[in-house]
Design a protein around this motif. Structure first.
Motif, PDB file in Angstrom:
ATOM      1  N   ASN A   1      20.095  73.130  27.939  1.00  0.00           N
ATOM      2  CA  ASN A   1      21.260  73.639  28.716  1.00  0.00           C
ATOM      3  C   ASN A   1      22.375  72.592  28.743  1.00  0.00           C
ATOM      4  O   ASN A   1      22.351  71.672  29.613  1.00  0.00           O
ATOM      5  CB  ASN A   1      20.808  73.832  30.253  1.00  0.00           C
ATOM      6  CG  ASN A   1      19.920  75.062  30.348  1.00  0.00           C
ATOM      7  OD1 ASN A   1      20.095  76.139  30.194  1.00  0.00           O
ATOM      8  ND2 ASN A   1      18.364  74.586  30.401  1.00  0.00           N
ATOM      9  N   PRO A   2      22.941  72.577  27.628  1.00  0.00           N
ATOM     10  CA  PRO A   2      24.192  71.477  27.296  1.00  0.00           C
ATOM     11  C   PRO A   2      24.942  71.238  28.510  1.00  0.00           C
ATOM     12  O   PRO A   2      25.553  70.180  28.654  1.00  0.00           O
ATOM     13  CB  PRO A   2      24.770  71.995  25.962  1.00  0.00           C
ATOM     14  CG  PRO A   2      24.013  72.934  25.626  1.00  0.00           C
ATOM     15  CD  PRO A   2      23.116  73.626  26.593  1.00  0.00           C
ATOM     16  N   GLU A   3      25.232  72.280  29.540  1.00  0.00           N
ATOM     17  CA  GLU A   3      26.259  72.173  30.303  1.00  0.00           C
ATOM     18  C   GLU A   3      25.739  71.320  31.548  1.00  0.00           C
ATOM     19  O   GLU A   3      26.520  70.808  32.460  1.00  0.00           O
ATOM     20  CB  GLU A   3      26.545  73.336  31.147  1.00  0.00           C
ATOM     21  CG  GLU A   3      25.202  74.008  31.947  1.00  0.00           C
ATOM     22  CD  GLU A   3      24.507  75.333  31.207  1.00  0.00           C
ATOM     23  OE1 GLU A   3      23.832  75.982  31.507  1.00  0.00           O
ATOM     24  OE2 GLU A   3      24.423  74.658  29.708  1.00  0.00           O
ATOM     25  N   PHE A   4      24.370  70.776  31.281  1.00  0.00           N
ATOM     26  CA  PHE A   4      24.112  69.641  32.263  1.00  0.00           C
ATOM     27  C   PHE A   4      23.680  68.520  31.630  1.00  0.00           C
ATOM     28  O   PHE A   4      23.042  67.309  31.934  1.00  0.00           O
ATOM     29  CB  PHE A   4      22.628  70.066  33.008  1.00  0.00           C
ATOM     30  CG  PHE A   4      22.818  71.338  33.856  1.00  0.00           C
ATOM     31  CD1 PHE A   4      23.697  71.374  34.934  1.00  0.00           C
ATOM     32  CD2 PHE A   4      22.436  72.732  33.371  1.00  0.00           C
ATOM     33  CE1 PHE A   4      23.816  72.439  35.624  1.00  0.00           C
ATOM     34  CE2 PHE A   4      22.609  73.839  34.216  1.00  0.00           C
ATOM     35  CZ  PHE A   4      23.371  73.804  35.402  1.00  0.00           C
TER      36      PHE A   4
ATOM     37  N   ILE B   1      14.860  72.388  41.656  1.00  0.00           N
ATOM     38  CA  ILE B   1      15.110  73.632  41.516  1.00  0.00           C
ATOM     39  C   ILE B   1      16.400  73.624  40.706  1.00  0.00           C
ATOM     40  O   ILE B   1      17.384  73.096  41.115  1.00  0.00           O
ATOM     41  CB  ILE B   1      15.388  74.618  42.756  1.00  0.00           C
ATOM     42  CG1 ILE B   1      14.050  74.183  43.806  1.00  0.00           C
ATOM     43  CG2 ILE B   1      15.591  75.784  42.319  1.00  0.00           C
ATOM     44  CD1 ILE B   1      12.714  74.507  43.323  1.00  0.00           C
ATOM     45  N   THR B   2      16.370  74.357  39.532  1.00  0.00           N
ATOM     46  CA  THR B   2      17.708  74.375  38.842  1.00  0.00           C
ATOM     47  C   THR B   2      18.755  75.145  39.505  1.00  0.00           C
ATOM     48  O   THR B   2      18.280  76.194  40.058  1.00  0.00           O
ATOM     49  CB  THR B   2      17.449  74.731  37.143  1.00  0.00           C
ATOM     50  OG1 THR B   2      17.062  76.195  37.167  1.00  0.00           O
ATOM     51  CG2 THR B   2      16.405  73.987  36.611  1.00  0.00           C
ATOM     52  N   PRO B   3      19.950  75.389  38.877  1.00  0.00           N
ATOM     53  CA  PRO B   3      20.819  76.336  39.370  1.00  0.00           C
ATOM     54  C   PRO B   3      20.274  77.787  39.004  1.00  0.00           C
ATOM     55  O   PRO B   3      20.923  78.711  39.711  1.00  0.00           O
ATOM     56  CB  PRO B   3      22.096  76.027  38.508  1.00  0.00           C
ATOM     57  CG  PRO B   3      21.969  74.633  38.224  1.00  0.00           C
ATOM     58  CD  PRO B   3      20.611  74.310  38.064  1.00  0.00           C
ATOM     59  N   THR B   4      19.451  78.087  37.946  1.00  0.00           N
ATOM     60  CA  THR B   4      18.959  79.338  37.825  1.00  0.00           C
ATOM     61  C   THR B   4      17.725  79.567  38.561  1.00  0.00           C
ATOM     62  O   THR B   4      17.308  80.715  38.581  1.00  0.00           O
ATOM     63  CB  THR B   4      18.907  79.521  36.289  1.00  0.00           C
ATOM     64  OG1 THR B   4      17.952  78.560  35.842  1.00  0.00           O
ATOM     65  CG2 THR B   4      19.899  79.432  35.655  1.00  0.00           C
TER      66      THR B   4
END
Length: 159
Positions: A134-137, A114-117
């Motif tokens: 999602n470059p933040e990951f 499950i992703t943060p979103t």
């Protein structure tokens, strides 16, 4: 026995309407390498930390600040369905949650991330696509997303 366990019992469904109670992991436990008693682990994060280091740093009662002389937190019996996880699996990358769901026929478990979103990722390809989009990951190692499932212990299945 130098393994640890994730335990499935009468858990409440978490979101999806098609996930029946008792098919989600509701208790995490590790077995002491010295006395072989089962100790409840307080959180999934703590459990994953123990599991990831199990091969080089086996779990023992003193890590839970209890003695091997203290009664076990849980008894391995058929009052709940037990599943045994492989030691040495990496911790789930920060921000994600690893979800395990027992199939209706009790044959095996399915792994999801499950992703943060809140998006559910069902495969390595979906994980790779999500991380790329999602470059933040980008620092989340793809090897830390493992779809290896715990073994369902047949001797604890409901009749």
């Amino acid at each position: 026995m130098e393994e640890e366990s994730e335990i499935v019992s009468a858990a409440k469904p978490r979101g999806k309407k098609d996930v029946a109670p008792g098919r989600l992991i509701d208790t995490f436990a590790a077995q002491c390498e010295k006395c072989h008693k089962w100790r409840v682990i307080d959180s999934q994060e703590e459990y994953e930390d123990i599991r990831s280091r199990m091969l080089e740093d086996p779990f023992s009662c003193d890590k839970k600040h209890v003695s091997c002389q203290d009664p076990a937190d849980l008894d391995y019996d058929s009052s709940r369905t037990w599943v045994i996880d492989k030691p040495g699996l990496p911790k789930t990358p920060k921000g994600f949650k690893r979800s395990l769901v027992l199939r209706k026929d009790y044959s095996k478990m399915d792994t999801y991330y499950i992703t943060p979103t809140g998006k559910k990722l069902r495969s390595r390809n979906e994980v790779a696509s999500y991380v790329e989009a999602n470059p933040e990951f980008k620092n989340a190692p793809l090897g830390d997303f493992t779809f290896t499932v715990p073994k369902v212990m047949e001797d604890t299945l409901p009749s």
